[in-house]
Design a protein around this motif. Structure first.
Motif, PDB file in Angstrom:
ATOM      1  N   VAL A  34      -4.230  -8.878 -37.687  1.00  0.00           N
ATOM      2  CA  VAL A  34      -2.790  -8.649 -37.524  1.00  0.00           C
ATOM      3  C   VAL A  34      -2.030  -9.825 -38.143  1.00  0.00           C
ATOM      4  O   VAL A  34      -2.199 -10.966 -37.714  1.00  0.00           O
ATOM      5  N   PHE A  35      -1.233  -9.556 -39.157  1.00  0.00           N
ATOM      6  CA  PHE A  35      -0.519 -10.653 -39.829  1.00  0.00           C
ATOM      7  C   PHE A  35       0.954 -10.708 -39.461  1.00  0.00           C
ATOM      8  O   PHE A  35       1.655 -11.655 -39.831  1.00  0.00           O
ATOM      9  N   LYS A  36       1.432  -9.694 -38.727  1.00  0.00           N
ATOM     10  CA  LYS A  36       2.863  -9.687 -38.429  1.00  0.00           C
ATOM     11  C   LYS A  36       3.132  -8.794 -37.232  1.00  0.00           C
ATOM     12  O   LYS A  36       2.565  -7.702 -37.118  1.00  0.00           O
ATOM     13  N   SER A  37       4.020  -9.267 -36.351  1.00  0.00           N
ATOM     14  CA  SER A  37       4.452  -8.432 -35.223  1.00  0.00           C
ATOM     15  C   SER A  37       5.959  -8.333 -35.274  1.00  0.00           C
ATOM     16  O   SER A  37       6.634  -9.288 -35.663  1.00  0.00           O
ATOM     17  N   SER A  38       6.478  -7.180 -34.871  1.00  0.00           N
ATOM     18  CA  SER A  38       7.937  -7.103 -34.773  1.00  0.00           C
ATOM     19  C   SER A  38       8.310  -6.197 -33.616  1.00  0.00           C
ATOM     20  O   SER A  38       7.458  -5.519 -33.040  1.00  0.00           O
ATOM     21  N   ILE A  39       9.588  -6.247 -33.275  1.00  0.00           N
ATOM     22  CA  ILE A  39      10.065  -5.409 -32.177  1.00  0.00           C
ATOM     23  C   ILE A  39      11.132  -4.493 -32.755  1.00  0.00           C
ATOM     24  O   ILE A  39      12.082  -4.953 -33.391  1.00  0.00           O
ATOM     25  N   GLU A  40      10.937  -3.206 -32.596  1.00  0.00           N
ATOM     26  CA  GLU A  40      11.875  -2.246 -33.169  1.00  0.00           C
ATOM     27  C   GLU A  40      12.579  -1.491 -32.057  1.00  0.00           C
ATOM     28  O   GLU A  40      11.979  -1.183 -31.026  1.00  0.00           O
ATOM     29  N   GLU A  41      13.833  -1.182 -32.339  1.00  0.00           N
ATOM     30  CA  GLU A  41      14.624  -0.409 -31.389  1.00  0.00           C
ATOM     31  C   GLU A  41      13.907   0.897 -31.061  1.00  0.00           C
ATOM     32  O   GLU A  41      13.362   1.541 -31.963  1.00  0.00           O
ATOM     33  N   HIS A  42      13.936   1.302 -29.833  1.00  0.00           N
ATOM     34  CA  HIS A  42      13.364   2.563 -29.343  1.00  0.00           C
ATOM     35  C   HIS A  42      11.837   2.627 -29.397  1.00  0.00           C
ATOM     36  O   HIS A  42      11.252   3.579 -28.941  1.00  0.00           O
ATOM     37  N   GLY A  73       9.612  -0.585 -29.539  1.00  0.00           N
ATOM     38  CA  GLY A  73       8.975  -1.756 -28.939  1.00  0.00           C
ATOM     39  C   GLY A  73       8.167  -2.496 -29.985  1.00  0.00           C
ATOM     40  O   GLY A  73       8.541  -2.524 -31.157  1.00  0.00           O
ATOM     41  N   GLU A  74       7.044  -3.034 -29.554  1.00  0.00           N
ATOM     42  CA  GLU A  74       6.279  -3.904 -30.452  1.00  0.00           C
ATOM     43  C   GLU A  74       5.490  -3.102 -31.487  1.00  0.00           C
ATOM     44  O   GLU A  74       4.860  -2.106 -31.159  1.00  0.00           O
ATOM     45  N   ILE A  75       5.560  -3.590 -32.716  1.00  0.00           N
ATOM     46  CA  ILE A  75       4.742  -3.007 -33.787  1.00  0.00           C
ATOM     47  C   ILE A  75       3.872  -4.125 -34.345  1.00  0.00           C
ATOM     48  O   ILE A  75       4.358  -5.242 -34.544  1.00  0.00           O
ATOM     49  N   ASN A  76       2.626  -3.839 -34.559  1.00  0.00           N
ATOM     50  CA  ASN A  76       1.737  -4.828 -35.172  1.00  0.00           C
ATOM     51  C   ASN A  76       1.290  -4.337 -36.545  1.00  0.00           C
ATOM     52  O   ASN A  76       0.776  -3.224 -36.673  1.00  0.00           O
ATOM     53  N   TYR A  77       1.509  -5.181 -37.527  1.00  0.00           N
ATOM     54  CA  TYR A  77       1.104  -4.859 -38.898  1.00  0.00           C
ATOM     55  C   TYR A  77      -0.224  -5.546 -39.163  1.00  0.00           C
ATOM     56  O   TYR A  77      -0.388  -6.729 -38.859  1.00  0.00           O
ATOM     57  N   PHE A  78      -1.144  -4.817 -39.744  1.00  0.00           N
ATOM     58  CA  PHE A  78      -2.483  -5.373 -39.925  1.00  0.00           C
ATOM     59  C   PHE A  78      -3.024  -5.022 -41.296  1.00  0.00           C
ATOM     60  O   PHE A  78      -2.502  -4.159 -41.988  1.00  0.00           O
ATOM     61  N   ARG A  79      -4.076  -5.734 -41.636  1.00  0.00           N
ATOM     62  CA  ARG A  79      -4.823  -5.375 -42.833  1.00  0.00           C
ATOM     63  C   ARG A  79      -6.254  -5.079 -42.409  1.00  0.00           C
ATOM     64  O   ARG A  79      -6.824  -5.794 -41.585  1.00  0.00           O
ATOM     65  N   VAL A  80      -6.803  -4.014 -42.982  1.00  0.00           N
ATOM     66  CA  VAL A  80      -8.199  -3.671 -42.687  1.00  0.00           C
ATOM     67  C   VAL A  80      -9.085  -4.591 -43.525  1.00  0.00           C
ATOM     68  O   VAL A  80      -8.964  -4.625 -44.741  1.00  0.00           O
ATOM     69  N   TYR A  81      -9.948  -5.341 -42.860  1.00  0.00           N
ATOM     70  CA  TYR A  81     -10.862  -6.221 -43.586  1.00  0.00           C
ATOM     71  C   TYR A  81     -12.204  -5.531 -43.848  1.00  0.00           C
ATOM     72  O   TYR A  81     -12.858  -5.794 -44.837  1.00  0.00           O
ATOM     73  N   GLY A 113      -8.885  -3.166 -47.052  1.00  0.00           N
ATOM     74  CA  GLY A 113      -7.884  -3.655 -47.993  1.00  0.00           C
ATOM     75  C   GLY A 113      -6.513  -3.101 -47.693  1.00  0.00           C
ATOM     76  O   GLY A 113      -5.503  -3.692 -48.067  1.00  0.00           O
ATOM     77  N   ASP A 114      -6.465  -1.953 -47.014  1.00  0.00           N
ATOM     78  CA  ASP A 114      -5.165  -1.301 -46.802  1.00  0.00           C
ATOM     79  C   ASP A 114      -4.382  -1.981 -45.674  1.00  0.00           C
ATOM     80  O   ASP A 114      -4.948  -2.669 -44.825  1.00  0.00           O
ATOM     81  N   ILE A 115      -3.071  -1.741 -45.708  1.00  0.00           N
ATOM     82  CA  ILE A 115      -2.177  -2.304 -44.701  1.00  0.00           C
ATOM     83  C   ILE A 115      -1.628  -1.159 -43.860  1.00  0.00           C
ATOM     84  O   ILE A 115      -1.216  -0.128 -44.403  1.00  0.00           O
ATOM     85  N   GLY A 116      -1.622  -1.346 -42.556  1.00  0.00           N
ATOM     86  CA  GLY A 116      -1.095  -0.314 -41.670  1.00  0.00           C
ATOM     87  C   GLY A 116      -0.362  -0.936 -40.502  1.00  0.00           C
ATOM     88  O   GLY A 116      -0.199  -2.156 -40.435  1.00  0.00           O
ATOM     89  N   ALA A 117       0.086  -0.067 -39.601  1.00  0.00           N
ATOM     90  CA  ALA A 117       0.819  -0.552 -38.433  1.00  0.00           C
ATOM     91  C   ALA A 117       0.345   0.176 -37.189  1.00  0.00           C
ATOM     92  O   ALA A 117      -0.102   1.327 -37.260  1.00  0.00           O
ATOM     93  N   LEU A 118       0.434  -0.532 -36.068  1.00  0.00           N
ATOM     94  CA  LEU A 118       0.010   0.024 -34.782  1.00  0.00           C
ATOM     95  C   LEU A 118       1.121  -0.162 -33.766  1.00  0.00           C
ATOM     96  O   LEU A 118       1.795  -1.191 -33.778  1.00  0.00           O
ATOM     97  N   VAL A 119       1.297   0.818 -32.918  1.00  0.00           N
ATOM     98  CA  VAL A 119       2.262   0.657 -31.821  1.00  0.00           C
ATOM     99  C   VAL A 119       1.489   0.780 -30.513  1.00  0.00           C
ATOM    100  O   VAL A 119       0.319   1.161 -30.509  1.00  0.00           O
TER     101      VAL A 119
END
Ligand SMILES: Nc1nc2c(ncn2[C@@H]2O[C@H](COP(=O)(O)OP(=O)(O)OP(=O)(O)O)[C@@H](O)[C@H]2O)c(=O)[nH]1
Ligand SMILES: [Mg+2]
Length: 718
Positions: free
Chosen positions: A305-313, A315-323, A364-370
């Motif tokens: 997980v290289f980045k976390s953010s908080i979005e309206e409605h 909550g937390e989103i985690n951005y990751f890269r598949v290794y 290698g791909d980048i995705g997001a998880l809630v």
């Protein structure tokens, strides 16, 4: 959305000075890939990347944004980063998730401070770099000057792939010296018409092509041999050389675009999909066990997980890269940083705040998880059984601090929660609840950084706050030895109290040996060590507690109570109430009462004897000193040094690095308040600096007087 295999994915970070057009370029890339139907603009406040309220208000990117586009059957993950150095956290973390940096340069200004800074960030993590000269439609466009600056600053590895035919208003054509074709665009940009190079451009194009071929040959020995034999290379060979040159940072290819008019973007995307390095070209990540983790789809899933953010409605989103491994929806993983089990119930790819649900993602791909329970930036998620982690993002040390307080005490708890969320989204904002200073200290990258944070507190969290100068964590110590006796006696009514302690204190330095004898005037005190306790203080430094009692004048059972009393005073030094450090105490004599002596009596006797001795032992205030390293353009060096001298700074060394001077200095923290703002105004924003705690040192006499005076004034106010 189509599922992309590892070899169909490219990951790029958009870097560059603020205002050089990264967000506009990202928008054009998404448009060309059909991810958006209309191109948004900065003025229209409708770009995919700058979607947050603060970004609309300021017209700048503040956070990094994860985007993607699809082009020629490939997926390009794009991270648009903020150009302002206060928000460098987004740049640094994005480089951990991508394999290539694409840096925009505003052709009106050429190389700017942000260009230099971002170049360094990419260099530090060995990321390949593609240079994109942007804004060629502008009336003040100056391509030649920009190119000269690029070569001057980044050296001979800067190599043209393209040059503009008609820069300025009306710009619509580029000569590509790799393809040896001209790309001509209609008013709406998009897909360029591919034409033969006009006769009047032939000589120039051929010269630049020859330079490119030579540079491509340099990247690989076998190509060099072919080049010597045949005197030229085929297009495939040139491409191979370029790809290798980029990968090893032996080549920084230059592209020409107008992001605003969507000119040259199709060709840039084409180049990225074919020549830019992909995940498998780069060194595979090494995990905390020292093992290389290969991008193998049959291996157990492993993601970072290289980045976390908080979005309206949401909550937390985690951005990751598949290794490694194939990541599919509904798999169970373990967060190996905190051992919490997580379920990947919903898998997304993102373009700004738009999320597209996908069933699986490849290495290698980048995705997001809630909806993860306890996962944030820098965490590793692994299939159960694999307990390794990945090396974390190396965020820079903070440079700017303020003390924050909610205007209303009833908001204190809310403020705490808001600050935690702010830190989650931006790990370069560090919150410190300082028991010592009795303040909440917020550390960040600069004044603007913390002003933006305040904007969020005011407008998003609705918590009115005040910023104050932070207190300085002073320390107290002694400079000579002193002796004191104290008798604590209370015999009125009820059980009595009696304890008498004789002690000597002296400054402690690492490795110094204990005293055997001490002379005070005519008095001579012999000291023989019976026991000693070296205490590492929580706030740094030591207290050495030496038992020199002879003849049982104080029972051993009272010694801990005496130490407790001394520690109470070590926590609130007599000069300014700051922590004391680096003192050796010898308790060598005392008296007991057969009935009245108890722990309280000895604690109080110890405390008071120590306090008395401290006052006679030449007490001094120590202040934190920081190692400061400043990179400054040569022409501003004198101003920066004299400013440092005005801050009681001591310059320790200077060295030259390309067009910069590096100044190393030691400066008291008390003098570094708002330094980033001051340095920026001295150098027109062209300097960079970093600071790190070095040591505690005695403050000069006049500063000591002022600090003590300020402390007493504050005490009276409270
Ligand atoms: N004329 C012209 N203007 C452009 C071009 N690209 C961007 N701009 C304008 O330049 C300004 C800054 O563009 P952005 O895309 O926000 O730049 P940025 O690099 O993302 O800036 P930060 O987010 O602050 O780092 C905006 O007003 C854009 O409309 C271009 O190719 N030509
Ligand atoms: Mg931007």
């Amino acid at each position: 959305m189509k599922t992309y295999q590892t070899d169909q994915i490219k990951n790029i970070s958009l870097l560059g000075n603020s205002g050089s057009g990264k967000t506009t370029l990202a928008e054009a890339m998404l448009f060309n890939g059909g991810v958006v139907e209309r191109r948004g603009t900065i003025d229209g406040k409708n770009t995919v990347s700058d979607y947050r309220p603060i970004e609309h208000e300021n017209g700048n990117s503040i956070y990094s944004t994860v985007l993607y586009t699809e082009f020629q059957n490939k997926k390009i993950n794009i991270i648009d980063t903020p150009g302002l150095d206060d928000f460098c956290g987004g740049v640094i973390s994005s480089l951990y998730a991508t394999d290539c940096a694409v840096m925009t340069i505003n052709v009106q200004n050429g190389v700017e401070v942000g260009t230099e800074i971002h170049f360094r960030h990419a260099e530090k993590v060995h990321k390949p770099l593609i240079l994109v000269v942007n804004g060629l439609d502008h009336e003040k466009s100056n391509f030649e000057k920009t190119l000269e600056m690029l070569k001057d600053r980044f050296g001979g590895n800067v190599i043209l792939i393209q040059y503009p035919v008609n820069e300025g208003v009306g710009f619509n054509a580029i000569i590509d010296v790799l393809k040896m074709k001209m790309f001509q665009y209609s008013k709406d940009g998009g897909a360029g018409k591919i034409l033969d190079i006009p006769a009047d451009q032939k000589t120039k194009a051929e010269e630049l092509h020859a330079a490119l071929v030579e540079k491509a040959a340099e990247a690989d020995e076998s190509l060099m041999e072919l080049f010597f034999t045949n005197d030229t290379l085929t297009e495939d060979e040139i491409r191979k050389g370029i790809a290798k040159g980029i990968l090893t940072r032996g080549m920084f290819p230059v592209f020409c675009v107008s992001s605003k008019n969507n000119i040259g973007i199709d060709r840039l995307l084409d180049f990225i999909t074919t020549e830019a390095p992909s995940f498998t070209d780069m060194p595979a990540p090494v995990n905390s066990k020292g093992n290389v983790v290969k991008p193998d789809i049959s291996a157990p899933a492993s993601l970072y997980v290289f980045k976390s953010s908080i979005e309206e409605h949401i909550g937390e989103i985690n951005y990751f890269r598949v290794y490694s491994g194939k990541v599919t929806e509904n798999i169970d993983v373990v967060n190996t940083n905190n051992s919490v089990k997580e379920r990947l119930s919903q898998l997304y790819v993102c373009a700004g705040k738009n999320r597209i649900r996908v069933p699986e993602l490849f290495p290698g791909d980048i995705g997001a998880l809630v909806k993860l329970k306890n996962t944030k930036t820098d965490h590793t998620l692994n299939v159960p059984g694999n307990d390794w982690r990945y090396k974390g993002v190396d965020f820079p040390e903070p440079k700017f601090r303020v003390a924050i307080k909610a205007q209303s005490e009833s908001d204190d708890e809310k403020l705490g929660e808001a600050l935690n969320k702010i830190h989650l989204e931006d790990p370069t904002i560090i919150i410190e609840y300082s028991k010592e200073l009795k303040q909440i200290i917020v550390h960040g990258q600069g004044e603007y950084h913390l002003n933006i944070m305040k904007w969020h507190l005011d407008n998003i969290y609705k918590i009115p706050t005040n910023y104050n100068p932070p207190r300085i964590p002073y320390r107290e110590t002694i400079t000579k030895s002193a002796q004191a006796d104290y008798r604590h006696k209370k015999q009125s009514g009820g059980a009595g109290q009696f304890g008498e302690v004789h002690l000597i204190i002296e400054p402690y330095t690492e490795g110094s040996s204990e005293l055997t004898m001490m002379k005070f005037g005519t008095k001579e005190i012999k000291l023989s060590v019976r026991a000693k306790d070296e205490i590492d203080l929580d706030w740094g430094g030591k207290l050495v507690y030496v038992n020199c009692i002879v003849g049982g004048s104080i029972d051993a059972r009272f010694m801990p109570a005496i130490l407790k009393g001394i520690m109470e005073k070590m926590e609130i030094g007599p000069l300014t109430g700051s922590y004391a450090r680096d003192i050796r105490v010898y308790v060598y004599d005392g008296k007991m009462h057969p009935v009245d002596s108890n722990e309280i009596s000895f604690r109080l006797a110890g405390r008071n004897a120590f306090s008395q001795a401290f006052k006679n032992a030449g007490p001094k205030i120590l202040e934190p000193i920081y190692d400061v390293e400043i990179m400054v353009p040569s022409d501003r060096m004198g101003d920066v040094i004299s400013d440092l001298q005005g801050r009681r700074g001591m310059v320790l060394g200077m060295s030259s690095e390309k067009r910069f001077e590096v100044i190393k200095a030691r400066v008291p923290l008390a003098e570094m308040n708002k330094y980033s703002t001051a340095l920026s105004s001295i150098t027109g924003g062209r300097a960079m600096y970093a600071m790190k705690f070095l040591e505690y040192a005695q403050v000069p006499g006049e500063v000591q007087d002022a600090v003590i005076k300020a402390y007493h004034e504050e005490e009276e106010e409270e």
